[in-house]
Design a protein around this motif. Structure first.
Motif, PDB file in Angstrom:
ATOM      1  N   LYS A 255       0.805  -1.348  -0.460  1.00 49.90           N
ATOM      2  CA  LYS A 255       0.185  -0.274   0.197  1.00 49.90           C
ATOM      3  C   LYS A 255       1.202   0.717  -0.027  1.00 49.90           C
ATOM      4  O   LYS A 255       1.641   1.476   0.119  1.00 49.90           O
ATOM      5  CB  LYS A 255      -0.884  -0.402   1.637  1.00 49.90           C
ATOM      6  CG  LYS A 255      -0.060   0.267   2.959  1.00 49.90           C
ATOM      7  CD  LYS A 255      -1.441   0.553   4.062  1.00 49.90           C
ATOM      8  CE  LYS A 255      -0.903   0.279   5.092  1.00 49.90           C
ATOM      9  NZ  LYS A 255      -1.692  -0.031   6.098  1.00 49.90           N
ATOM     10  N   VAL A 257       1.681   4.991   1.787  1.00 49.17           N
ATOM     11  CA  VAL A 257       1.904   5.478   3.612  1.00 49.17           C
ATOM     12  C   VAL A 257       2.768   7.733   2.856  1.00 49.17           C
ATOM     13  O   VAL A 257       3.240   7.195   1.743  1.00 49.17           O
ATOM     14  CB  VAL A 257       2.552   4.443   4.096  1.00 49.17           C
ATOM     15  CG1 VAL A 257       1.481   3.769   4.680  1.00 49.17           C
ATOM     16  CG2 VAL A 257       3.667   4.687   3.695  1.00 49.17           C
ATOM     17  N   ARG A 265       5.475  10.230  -0.907  1.00 49.84           N
ATOM     18  CA  ARG A 265       4.428   9.060  -0.618  1.00 49.84           C
ATOM     19  C   ARG A 265       4.963   7.791  -0.510  1.00 49.84           C
ATOM     20  O   ARG A 265       6.575   7.942  -1.777  1.00 49.84           O
ATOM     21  CB  ARG A 265       3.416   8.989  -1.856  1.00 49.84           C
ATOM     22  CG  ARG A 265       2.407   9.657  -1.147  1.00 49.84           C
ATOM     23  CD  ARG A 265       1.758  10.332  -0.405  1.00 49.84           C
ATOM     24  NE  ARG A 265       0.716  11.167   0.080  1.00 49.84           N
ATOM     25  CZ  ARG A 265       0.711  12.174   0.423  1.00 49.84           C
ATOM     26  NH1 ARG A 265       1.975  12.723   1.043  1.00 49.84           N
ATOM     27  NH2 ARG A 265       0.284  12.988   0.662  1.00 49.84           N
ATOM     28  N   ARG A 287      -6.816   0.895  -2.684  1.00 47.98           N
ATOM     29  CA  ARG A 287      -7.830   1.350  -1.521  1.00 47.98           C
ATOM     30  C   ARG A 287      -7.238   2.601  -0.720  1.00 47.98           C
ATOM     31  O   ARG A 287      -6.910   4.111  -0.885  1.00 47.98           O
ATOM     32  CB  ARG A 287      -8.062   0.778   0.205  1.00 47.98           C
ATOM     33  CG  ARG A 287      -8.934   0.048  -0.132  1.00 47.98           C
ATOM     34  CD  ARG A 287     -10.239   0.023   0.934  1.00 47.98           C
ATOM     35  NE  ARG A 287      -8.908  -0.959   1.631  1.00 47.98           N
ATOM     36  CZ  ARG A 287      -8.307  -2.800   1.767  1.00 47.98           C
ATOM     37  NH1 ARG A 287      -9.000  -3.079   0.879  1.00 47.98           N
ATOM     38  NH2 ARG A 287      -7.824  -2.847   2.054  1.00 47.98           N
ATOM     39  N   SER A 288      -5.430   2.451  -0.881  1.00 50.32           N
ATOM     40  CA  SER A 288      -5.364   3.326  -0.463  1.00 50.32           C
ATOM     41  C   SER A 288      -4.552   4.432  -1.661  1.00 50.32           C
ATOM     42  O   SER A 288      -3.614   5.640  -1.376  1.00 50.32           O
ATOM     43  CB  SER A 288      -3.221   2.493  -0.303  1.00 50.32           C
ATOM     44  OG  SER A 288      -2.412   2.158  -1.068  1.00 50.32           O
ATOM     45  N   GLN A 291      -6.670   6.587  -1.984  1.00 52.46           N
ATOM     46  CA  GLN A 291      -7.164   8.007  -0.648  1.00 52.46           C
ATOM     47  C   GLN A 291      -5.808   9.412  -0.337  1.00 52.46           C
ATOM     48  O   GLN A 291      -5.800  10.349   0.436  1.00 52.46           O
ATOM     49  CB  GLN A 291      -6.488   6.900   1.088  1.00 52.46           C
ATOM     50  CG  GLN A 291      -6.014   7.996   2.404  1.00 52.46           C
ATOM     51  CD  GLN A 291      -5.569   7.019   3.874  1.00 52.46           C
ATOM     52  OE1 GLN A 291      -5.516   5.587   3.439  1.00 52.46           O
ATOM     53  NE2 GLN A 291      -5.149   7.575   4.786  1.00 52.46           N
ATOM     54  N   HIS A 292      -4.455   8.635  -1.009  1.00 52.66           N
ATOM     55  CA  HIS A 292      -3.788   9.517  -1.093  1.00 52.66           C
ATOM     56  C   HIS A 292      -3.383  10.250  -2.903  1.00 52.66           C
ATOM     57  O   HIS A 292      -2.601  11.106  -2.622  1.00 52.66           O
ATOM     58  CB  HIS A 292      -2.252   8.878  -1.360  1.00 52.66           C
ATOM     59  CG  HIS A 292      -1.858   8.827   0.707  1.00 52.66           C
ATOM     60  ND1 HIS A 292      -1.413   8.606   1.434  1.00 52.66           N
ATOM     61  CD2 HIS A 292      -1.995   7.044   1.218  1.00 52.66           C
ATOM     62  CE1 HIS A 292      -1.343   8.268   2.466  1.00 52.66           C
ATOM     63  NE2 HIS A 292      -2.077   6.955   2.442  1.00 52.66           N
TER      64      HIS A 292
END
Length: 363
Positions: A255, A257, A265, A287-288, A291-292
């Motif tokens: 993923k 972060v 990132r 999903r990640s 989000q980012h």
């Protein structure tokens, strides 16, 4: 007519028994024979006409690669599942086998009792067997020879741009990252698609390819030799850089972060549980990205069994991503792109040979 005939090919009697017993436990499967080398297997294929064959790579007389090459000229050959050791050499040879038309790969269990290993093999084979059953009567051409290329005019007609049924919030900008989910038939598809991406592509690409550990490193090495972009197997803490392709390591989850500076990132590799029986899972990655990279991402879903990636693509779509799906005709298995396409979240449906160009348009 609904019985699937299987042939088990391995030079080791232990693995012939493990794989054979796993197949015999499944309803509608008849193990019609075994062989300890490719030469014997080739003879049995001609007489027994199996629908499915499990195939070891390293064998005397004629190895698995040589047998696959011999099948190139055979009408309606069996669907081939490679049974390979989890080693670097095994990974490289398995990729060669997949490029020659093998359907999927099954890692050889290397420890545990025979009954336990049989159950592991059976669990891996079950979705493949279900796929063979579904299509046995569908008159699908299972030849391992590649389809002849369509004309340029035909290929242009095959691309479908459509207004998605799920609206995107606000105004989106050009994509700054590409996420790809792919499974059965993936190594072959990526070998064709990745080299089509230009050297000056100024975004990172993150790929989840359903493969066992070790094999993903071999896949990254193979693609790196063919691509103008750098292709690596991702490691924990990698900084996501433009113009680089990261492949999720088999047996782990990947993923995105935020970096400590809040600007960069990074890639996070975890041992979180499987999702959709997949590890790595496309949903987990998507999903990640949702989000980012709100309004700044492209999600690509390609050939593969199952539905991994759909839920993650919905989140990406709701956060402003563009979604590209491989079309049915060029998928080895039209599973993963099916639900996103039918649900209406897909912006572009494209044949394999046009996916790279469609990705470039979004960036």
């Amino acid at each position: 007519m609904n019985t699937i005939k299987a042939l088990v090919v391995d030079d080791t009697i232990v693995y012939r028994k493990i794989v054979g017993d796993a197949l015999k436990q499944m309803p509608g499967i008849e193990v019609v024979g075994t062989a300890n080398n490719g030469k014997i297997a080739l003879s049995k294929i001609k007489t027994l006409k199996p629908d499915l064959m499990t195939l070891d790579i390293e064998m005397p007389e004629m190895n698995g690669i040589e047998l696959l090459q011999a099948l190139q000229n055979m009408d309606n050959p069996p669907l081939v599942i490679m049974v390979s050791t989890l080693t670097h050499q095994g990974g490289e040879l398995t990729l060669q086998a997949l490029e020659l038309g093998a359907f999927d790969v099954l890692p050889k269990p290397e420890d545990g009792k025979m009954a336990e290993n049989m159950r592991k093999v059976q669990k891996t084979l079950e979705p493949i067997v279900r796929h063979v059953k579904r299509h046995k009567l569908g008159r699908i051409d299972r030849t391992i020879r590649p389809k002849p290329p369509a004309s340029a005019k035909d290929r242009d007609r095959q691309i479908i741009h459509r207004p998605a049924q799920v609206s995107r919030p606000g105004i989106r900008s050009k994509s700054e990252i590409i996420g790809i989910g792919i499974s059965t038939g993936g190594p072959n598809a990526l070998t064709k698609m990745i080299p089509m991406l230009p050297k000056d592509l100024k975004v990172p690409i993150l790929i989840v390819q359903h493969m066992p550990p070790v094999f993903t490193a071999s896949l990254a090495d193979s693609l790196n030799k063919k691509s103008a972009l750098d292709v690596v197997e991702a490691t924990d803490g990698d900084t996501i850089k433009s113009g680089k392709i990261f492949i999720a390591p088999g047996g782990k989850q990947m993923k995105i972060v935020a970096g400590a500076d809040g600007l960069t990132r990074k890639i996070k590799i975890t041992d979180d549980p499987p999702e959709n029986s997949c590890k790595p899972s496309a949903d987990y990655l998507f999903r990640s990205i949702a989000q980012h990279y709100i309004g700044r991402a492209t999600g690509v879903i390609m050939t593969g069994m199952g539905s991994d990636g759909f839920k993650g693509l919905v989140q990406m779509k709701n956060n402003g991503s563009v979604i590209i799906a491989q079309d049915k005709n060029t998928c080895t298995v039209y599973g993963m792109p099916k639900e996103p396409t039918e649900s209406g979240i897909v912006d572009v449906i494209a044949p394999l040979e046009k996916i790279a160009a469609e990705i470039v348009k979004t960036v």
